[in-house]
Motif scaffolding. Structure first.
Motif, PDB file in Angstrom:
ATOM      1  N   UNK A  76       2.597   6.759   3.027  1.00 48.73           N
ATOM      2  CA  UNK A  76       1.980   5.755   3.884  1.00 48.73           C
ATOM      3  C   UNK A  76       2.311   4.382   3.318  1.00 48.73           C
ATOM      4  N   UNK A  77       2.393   3.425   4.216  1.00 49.58           N
ATOM      5  CA  UNK A  77       2.704   2.059   3.851  1.00 49.58           C
ATOM      6  C   UNK A  77       1.912   1.158   4.788  1.00 49.58           C
ATOM      7  N   UNK A  78       1.496   0.006   4.287  1.00 46.13           N
ATOM      8  CA  UNK A  78       0.706  -0.942   5.083  1.00 46.13           C
ATOM      9  C   UNK A  78       1.479  -2.250   5.211  1.00 46.13           C
ATOM     10  N   UNK A  79       2.532  -2.274   6.033  1.00 46.18           N
ATOM     11  CA  UNK A  79       3.379  -3.461   6.096  1.00 46.18           C
ATOM     12  C   UNK A  79       2.790  -4.624   6.883  1.00 46.18           C
ATOM     13  N   UNK A  80       1.845  -4.360   7.803  1.00 48.35           N
ATOM     14  CA  UNK A  80       1.322  -5.420   8.660  1.00 48.35           C
ATOM     15  C   UNK A  80      -0.201  -5.352   8.695  1.00 48.35           C
ATOM     16  N   UNK A  81      -0.857  -6.415   8.247  1.00 43.25           N
ATOM     17  CA  UNK A  81      -2.318  -6.556   8.318  1.00 43.25           C
ATOM     18  C   UNK A  81      -3.077  -5.410   7.650  1.00 43.25           C
TER      19      UNK A  81
ATOM     20  N   UNK B 215       0.805  -1.212   0.000  1.00 42.20           N
ATOM     21  CA  UNK B 215       0.000   0.000   0.000  1.00 42.20           C
ATOM     22  C   UNK B 215       0.841   1.266   0.000  1.00 42.20           C
ATOM     23  N   UNK B 216       2.018   1.224  -0.613  1.00 43.93           N
ATOM     24  CA  UNK B 216       2.898   2.393  -0.650  1.00 43.93           C
ATOM     25  C   UNK B 216       2.221   3.520  -1.410  1.00 43.93           C
ATOM     26  N   UNK B 217       2.126   4.663  -0.786  1.00 49.19           N
ATOM     27  CA  UNK B 217       1.467   5.813  -1.411  1.00 49.19           C
ATOM     28  C   UNK B 217       2.101   7.101  -0.892  1.00 49.19           C
ATOM     29  N   UNK B 218       2.526   7.956  -1.802  1.00 52.54           N
ATOM     30  CA  UNK B 218       3.062   9.258  -1.394  1.00 52.54           C
ATOM     31  C   UNK B 218       1.885  10.106  -0.937  1.00 52.54           C
ATOM     32  N   UNK B 219       1.970  10.645   0.280  1.00 50.21           N
ATOM     33  CA  UNK B 219       0.849  11.348   0.893  1.00 50.21           C
ATOM     34  C   UNK B 219       0.855  12.838   0.621  1.00 50.21           C
ATOM     35  N   UNK B 220       2.032  13.434   0.576  1.00 49.90           N
ATOM     36  CA  UNK B 220       2.125  14.866   0.323  1.00 49.90           C
ATOM     37  C   UNK B 220       2.990  15.066  -0.902  1.00 49.90           C
ATOM     38  N   UNK B 221       2.554  15.909  -1.800  1.00 49.59           N
ATOM     39  CA  UNK B 221       3.353  16.104  -3.008  1.00 49.59           C
ATOM     40  C   UNK B 221       4.715  16.709  -2.669  1.00 49.59           C
TER      41      UNK B 221
END
Length: 186
Positions: A151-156, A130-136
């Motif tokens: 943001x990243x979703x590494x666990x669950x 779920x890697x996503x750049x949050x602020x330009x």
């Protein structure tokens, strides 16, 4: 499909080399090719003795010989601990095979090396962090002082916000960063 497949990136080389890696798989990408020089060169001493198959030549460096390569990308379900359950469903498996024959590197007055051999590498990446750049951030090339919030979703699948600062850039070879927020914060 649950059927065990074997990844053998070496089988994709123009002259196949057995380099099997056993995984469950769904092929996404397959690229292969070869490189053989067609230029003439000279030996280290600069004498008139010819060197065949030169594929790169400058005033200070000469590369000769032939090489074959193959790159594959597959979707796989990975059992990381061997207990029979898929711990990394839908992960990406990248495979790389390289086979070289009499590849010579000549740096006049420094060295002359000739190598032959084969190499297989594999890398598994979890399906979706779920890697996503949050602020330009600015569109300029990476530079010292640049901040990246993502943001990243590494666990669950739980989203975590990480912040990284670029400290040094020596493009295109490397960069140094410091994590300001996240598990690697110093």
């Amino acid at each position: 499909n649950g059927i065990r497949d074997t990844l053998d990136p070496g089988s994709e080389l123009p002259i196949a080399v057995a380099l099997p890696i056993d995984f469950n798989a769904g092929l996404q990408l397959r690229v292969s090719g070869s490189l053989t020089g067609n230029l003439a060169g000279t030996n280290l001493a600069g004498a008139a003795l010819p060197v065949n198959n030169v594929f790169f030549k400058t005033d200070t460096v000469q590369l000769n010989g032939s090489a074959q390569f193959a790159l594959t990308r597959q979707s796989v379900d990975v059992d990381t601990d061997g207990n029979g359950s898929n711990d990394l469903p839908g992960a990406t498996l990248d495979g790389l095979a390289l086979s070289v024959t009499d590849v010579g590197v000549v740096v006049p007055g420094v060295a002359e090396v000739t190598v032959s051999g084969a190499l297989a590498l594999a890398r598994i990446t979890p399906a979706d962090l779920g890697f996503e750049i949050r602020e330009p951030f600015d569109d300029n090339p990476a530079h010292a002082g640049q901040l990246i919030t993502y943001s990243v979703k590494p666990i669950l699948g739980i989203p975590l916000t990480w912040v990284t600062r670029i400290d040094d850039v020596q493009a295109p070879h490397r960069f140094v960063d410091t994590q300001l927020r996240g598990p690697y914060k110093r």
